[in-house]
Design an enzyme around this catalytic site. Sequence first.
Site: not given
Length: 336
Positions: A163, A237, A332
């Site tokens: 990520r 998410s 995130e």
Amino acid sequence: MFLENVSLQKYHSFALATQARFLWTVNRVEQLQQALRTITAKNLPVFILGGGSNVIFTQNYAGLILCPQLKGIRYQYVNHTQVLVEAAAGENWHDFVQYCLAKGWYGLENLSLIPGTVGAAPIQNIGAYGVEIKDCFASLTAIHRQTGRSQEFSLHDCQFAYRDSVFKQHLKDQFVITHVRFLLSTQSLVKTQYGDIAARLSSWHITQATPQDVARAIIAIRQQKLPDPAHIGNAGSFFKNPVVTEAHFNQLKAQYPHIVAYPQAHGVKLAAGWLIEQAGWKGQNLGQAGVYEKQALVLVNRGAATGQEVMALARQIQDSVWAKFMVALEIEVNLL
């Protein structure tokens, strides 16, 4: 299109009632370069906004929101088994994946139904079900914000990690991505060992899955677990899946035999959603901000959430997961 005092509610999928002082939409590379020159000359703070699916505006934005909406897909066959596909940054990611599948170009099917644009995908090195952007990435083109010059970035240049990419690290806020290229395969090779893919295919009595079957399974799984932003505001998410040392994992495994984890080259990746659920947060609310009842990794806007409520909920989740597991959860989503 240039607008002043714009509500950002419809421009990001979490749909908080915030505003931007200015918003500028551009459709061509030349318009983007002109916009960047204007922004530089006026010394305006600027945020580049794609599909708005991985950002939360927790308060009003005093600068300019720049929305590049570049469109177009081109391709060139490298040989009889590979094709180089270029997509403009404003193309919808899911639609692009389905376009490639329809053409018989494979490698991105496990990334079906991820919201957002093609241009945002490399910044985050988006991933799902055992596949990340870097697995099929060839190169990209980006424009330097200050100089307006175009620059090519190779796979190595992008420094992809979990990520993460160079565009979230030392080149953060320095470039605007305009085009992304992927090296895809014409051969039908599938990855079904991650998550619930195999179980879903088995329930459909599919024993020899095609990439189209895998995409269909993943779409069904995501639709079952994740809320539709059109009906419930969310940014997918909210936290990254944390990676811990093998020794730490073994301690947790001894205490929690059913812990959900995935071995990595360095350490063990834990399922953040499982940790949050075990900490008692699944389905809970703080004001109008909540934890989705079907997937604890997703925070949602119950209708009139404020940025303060979202951040307070996120901090409480982080604190309780740390207290229970001694695992730090990293957010995130991009927060403004």
